[in-house]
Design a protein around this motif. Structure first.
Motif, PDB file in Angstrom:
ATOM      1  N   PHE A 182      32.661  -5.078 -87.288  1.00  0.00           N
ATOM      2  CA  PHE A 182      33.495  -4.092 -87.275  1.00  0.00           C
ATOM      3  C   PHE A 182      32.947  -2.816 -86.441  1.00  0.00           C
ATOM      4  N   PRO A 183      33.574  -1.951 -85.814  1.00  0.00           N
ATOM      5  CA  PRO A 183      33.159  -0.922 -85.092  1.00  0.00           C
ATOM      6  C   PRO A 183      32.470  -0.054 -86.250  1.00  0.00           C
ATOM      7  N   ALA A 184      31.552   0.801 -85.895  1.00  0.00           N
ATOM      8  CA  ALA A 184      30.868   1.549 -86.737  1.00  0.00           C
ATOM      9  C   ALA A 184      31.962   2.755 -87.230  1.00  0.00           C
ATOM     10  N   GLN A 185      31.826   3.025 -88.514  1.00  0.00           N
ATOM     11  CA  GLN A 185      32.903   3.920 -89.187  1.00  0.00           C
ATOM     12  C   GLN A 185      32.685   5.612 -88.911  1.00  0.00           C
ATOM     13  N   HIS A 186      34.050   5.897 -88.744  1.00  0.00           N
ATOM     14  CA  HIS A 186      33.683   7.694 -88.678  1.00  0.00           C
ATOM     15  C   HIS A 186      33.970   8.030 -90.114  1.00  0.00           C
ATOM     16  N   GLN A 187      33.032   9.075 -90.221  1.00  0.00           N
ATOM     17  CA  GLN A 187      33.023   9.739 -91.765  1.00  0.00           C
ATOM     18  C   GLN A 187      33.017   8.404 -92.888  1.00  0.00           C
ATOM     19  N   PRO A 188      31.937   7.815 -92.689  1.00  0.00           N
ATOM     20  CA  PRO A 188      31.446   6.890 -93.734  1.00  0.00           C
ATOM     21  C   PRO A 188      31.295   7.605 -95.222  1.00  0.00           C
ATOM     22  N   SER A 189      31.138   6.964 -96.157  1.00  0.00           N
ATOM     23  CA  SER A 189      31.193   7.666 -97.577  1.00  0.00           C
ATOM     24  C   SER A 189      30.258   6.623 -98.329  1.00  0.00           C
ATOM     25  N   VAL A 190      29.708   7.314 -99.368  1.00  0.00           N
ATOM     26  CA  VAL A 190      28.783   6.763-100.287  1.00  0.00           C
ATOM     27  C   VAL A 190      29.573   5.899-101.350  1.00  0.00           C
ATOM     28  N   SER A 220       9.127   5.898 -85.099  1.00  0.00           N
ATOM     29  CA  SER A 220       9.855   6.759 -84.363  1.00  0.00           C
ATOM     30  C   SER A 220      11.527   6.862 -84.969  1.00  0.00           C
ATOM     31  N   THR A 221      11.677   7.964 -85.839  1.00  0.00           N
ATOM     32  CA  THR A 221      13.296   7.967 -86.071  1.00  0.00           C
ATOM     33  C   THR A 221      14.466   7.729 -84.933  1.00  0.00           C
ATOM     34  N   PRO A 222      14.226   8.199 -83.885  1.00  0.00           N
ATOM     35  CA  PRO A 222      15.138   8.010 -82.824  1.00  0.00           C
ATOM     36  C   PRO A 222      14.890   6.506 -82.415  1.00  0.00           C
ATOM     37  N   GLY A 223      13.878   5.847 -82.414  1.00  0.00           N
ATOM     38  CA  GLY A 223      13.873   4.527 -82.090  1.00  0.00           C
ATOM     39  C   GLY A 223      14.424   3.474 -82.942  1.00  0.00           C
ATOM     40  N   VAL A 224      14.552   3.842 -84.292  1.00  0.00           N
ATOM     41  CA  VAL A 224      15.049   2.916 -85.198  1.00  0.00           C
ATOM     42  C   VAL A 224      16.570   3.079 -85.189  1.00  0.00           C
ATOM     43  N   TYR A 225      17.374   4.483 -84.684  1.00  0.00           N
ATOM     44  CA  TYR A 225      18.413   4.563 -84.734  1.00  0.00           C
ATOM     45  C   TYR A 225      18.985   3.785 -83.332  1.00  0.00           C
ATOM     46  N   GLN A 226      18.247   3.705 -82.266  1.00  0.00           N
ATOM     47  CA  GLN A 226      18.445   3.221 -80.900  1.00  0.00           C
ATOM     48  C   GLN A 226      18.461   1.797 -81.321  1.00  0.00           C
ATOM     49  N   GLU A 227      17.715   1.113 -81.802  1.00  0.00           N
ATOM     50  CA  GLU A 227      17.605  -0.098 -82.290  1.00  0.00           C
ATOM     51  C   GLU A 227      19.007  -0.597 -82.971  1.00  0.00           C
ATOM     52  N   LEU A 228      19.375   0.151 -83.881  1.00  0.00           N
ATOM     53  CA  LEU A 228      20.734  -0.062 -84.697  1.00  0.00           C
ATOM     54  C   LEU A 228      22.065  -0.083 -83.479  1.00  0.00           C
ATOM     55  N   ASP A 229      21.723   0.784 -82.515  1.00  0.00           N
ATOM     56  CA  ASP A 229      22.895   0.966 -81.546  1.00  0.00           C
ATOM     57  C   ASP A 229      22.864  -0.253 -80.646  1.00  0.00           C
ATOM     58  N   ARG A 230      21.503  -0.777 -80.321  1.00  0.00           N
ATOM     59  CA  ARG A 230      21.444  -1.922 -79.503  1.00  0.00           C
ATOM     60  C   ARG A 230      22.172  -3.114 -80.100  1.00  0.00           C
ATOM     61  N   HIS A 231      21.658  -3.231 -81.384  1.00  0.00           N
ATOM     62  CA  HIS A 231      22.280  -4.275 -82.324  1.00  0.00           C
ATOM     63  C   HIS A 231      23.843  -4.512 -82.291  1.00  0.00           C
ATOM     64  N   ASP A 248      26.021  -2.613 -80.106  1.00  0.00           N
ATOM     65  CA  ASP A 248      26.356  -3.219 -78.857  1.00  0.00           C
ATOM     66  C   ASP A 248      26.397  -4.383 -78.362  1.00  0.00           C
ATOM     67  N   ARG A 249      25.134  -5.252 -78.807  1.00  0.00           N
ATOM     68  CA  ARG A 249      25.333  -6.765 -78.381  1.00  0.00           C
ATOM     69  C   ARG A 249      26.019  -7.511 -79.456  1.00  0.00           C
ATOM     70  N   HIS A 250      26.464  -7.235 -80.777  1.00  0.00           N
ATOM     71  CA  HIS A 250      27.499  -7.834 -81.480  1.00  0.00           C
ATOM     72  C   HIS A 250      28.895  -7.138 -81.615  1.00  0.00           C
ATOM     73  N   ALA A 251      29.219  -6.454 -80.558  1.00  0.00           N
ATOM     74  CA  ALA A 251      30.516  -5.594 -80.604  1.00  0.00           C
ATOM     75  C   ALA A 251      31.638  -6.435 -80.912  1.00  0.00           C
TER      76      ALA A 251
END
Ligand code: C5P
Length: 311
Positions: free
Chosen positions: A205-213, A185-196, A198-201
Motif C-alpha cells: 500500500f502507498p505510505a499513509q498521509h497522517q498516520p495514527s497511533v 545515521s537517522t537519515p540513512g535509515v529513513y532513506q533505506e525505508l524509502d528505497r524499500h 520504491d522497490r516494492h511499490a
C-alpha cells in the motif's frame, strides 16, 4: 531566575526516549516523513551545566565514549543556545559542560536531550524568561525529537514527530537496553525505508498521509500493563535498520530467548530496547545479555522531561 555572576552554573537535565510505536507515513513537502509515534521518556539522562561566557563552547564527559562528538557550531546543543540567544536578543554566550549517558547516534534522542536541557539552562542563566511555548517552538526547529525531550513523560507525536499531545500512562515500565558499539545515521535509515517502498511499490500500500497511533497502544499505556504493551510494540524503522545492520537481528532474538516480553529497535537504532515484566526479569535479562558481551543498561519509563536541578 535572574543570574548574572560569571561563576554561576545552571544545571539542567533531560531524558532519552524510546518510541514504543512508530509508524512512518508519506514524505512531506519539507522532505520529512509524516509520523505517528508514541514516545516514552526513560531514566537515562543528559546533564547540562551552563556558565556565562563571551562566546559559545561545549565540552563532553559521561558514562559513554564522547571522543567522536563535534564541539563546533554544528553541535545541536550549541545550535540550541545560539537559537535562544537570537530569539531573546541576548548578546553574550555560554560554556556548556554536558555529561552524556544516552547512547550517541543510538536512536534514543541523546542529541535532542542535550538541546532540550541547554534551552532550559540558558534561559535560566541568561534570565531570558522565555515561555514554555517559545522554548518548544525553538526546540521544534532544532529537530523532530527535541520538543519531546523537553516535555517528557508519555506523548503522542505527529507531523515530524514534533507535534505533541500528552498520553495517559499508568505506573512504570521496565526496559533493558542493549547498546551497540556503532552508531546509525537517522537519515540513512529513513532513506533505506524509502528505497524499500520504491522497490516494492507494486506490492505494498502507498505510505499513509497522517498516520495514527493504534488505539491498542494507547490502551496498553493507560493500563500500565507490560504484557499488553509487548504485544503492540511497533517500529516501521526496524526493518530498514536491520537491513543496514543485520547483526541486530541476533540481539533481538537473544533478548526474546532470555525472558524479554518483546524487543524493539529504539527509533532509528541501533539501540535495542527489551520490555520486561518486572525488575527481577530485567536483572536476569541483563545478566544473560552481558554474558554475550553486550553492553546493557536497565531503565524505567516514563520519567519527567527537561528540568532545572538545584545542586
Ligand atoms: O529532525 P532530526 O534532525 O532529528 O531528523 C533527522 C533526519 O531524520 C531528518 O533529516 C530526516 O532525514 C529524517 N526524518 C524524517 N522524518 C521525520 C523525522 C526525521 O525523514 N519525521
Amino acid at each position: 531566575m535572574m543570574t548574572s555572576a560569571a561563576t554561576t552554573v545552571v544545571h539542567a537535565r533531560a531524558p532519552g526516549k524510546i518510541n514504543v510505536f512508530l509508524k512512518v507515513g508519506a514524505v512531506m513537502e519539507d522532505g520529512y516523513h509524516d509520523l505517528a509515534t508514541a514516545y516514552q521518556a526513560v531514566s537515562l539522562f543528559e546533564e547540562v551545566r551552563a556558565s556565562a561566557a563571551s562566546d559559545f563552547s561545549v565540552e563532553f564527559s559521561g558514562s559513554i565514549d564522547t571522543s567522536d562528538l563535534v564541539t563546533d557550531g554544528s553541535n545541536l546543543a550549541i545550535k540550541a543556545a545560539q537559537a535562544l540567544a537570537r530569539k531573546a536578543g541576548y548578546r553574550g554566550g555560554v560554556h556548556l559542560e554536558i555529561e552524556k549517558n544516552v547512547p550517541i547516534a543510538g536512536g534514543m534522542g541523546g542529541g535532542s536531550a542535550d538541546a532540550a536541557a541547554t534551552l532550559l539552562a540558558c534561559d535560566a542563566l541568561w534570565g531570558t524568561n522565555a515561555s514554555k511555548d517559545e522554548l518548544l517552538a525553538i526546540a521544534a526547529q532544532l529537530g523532530a525529537d527535541v520538543p519531546f525531550s523537553f516535555t517528557g513523560g508519555t506523548a503522542i507525536g505527529t507531523g515530524r514527530g514534533d507535534q505533541l499531545s500528552p498520553a495517559l500512562a499508568k505506573g512504570k515500565f521496565q526496559w533493558v537496553l542493549a547498546l551497540a558499539d556503532f552508531g546509525m545515521s537517522t537519515p540513512g535509515v529513513y532513506q533505506e525505508l524509502d528505497r524499500h517502498r520504491d522497490r516494492h511499490a507494486q506490492d505494498i500500500f502507498p505510505a499513509q498521509h497522517q498516520p495514527s497511533v493504534d488505539a491498542n497502544v494507547l490502551q496498553a499505556l493507560r493500563a500500565g500493563d507490560p504484557h499488553m504493551l509487548a504485544d503492540v510494540l511497533h517500529n516501521d524503522l526496524q526493518a530498514p535498520a536491520l537491513h543496514l545492520a543485520p547483526g541486530l537481528g541476533k540481539v533481538l532474538q537473544l533478548g526474546e530467548e532470555n525472558g524479554a516480553l518483546a524487543g524493539i529497535l529504539s527509533g532509528s537504532g541501533p539501540t535495542v530496547a527489551f520490555l520486561v515484566a518486572d525488575a527481577d526479569s530485567a536483572l536476569e535479562l541483563q545478566v544473560a545479555l552481558s554474558a554475550s558481551r553486550l553492553r546493557v543498561v536497565r531503565v524505567t519509563g516514563p520519567v519527567h522531561g527537561a528540568r532545572l536541578i538545584h545542586d
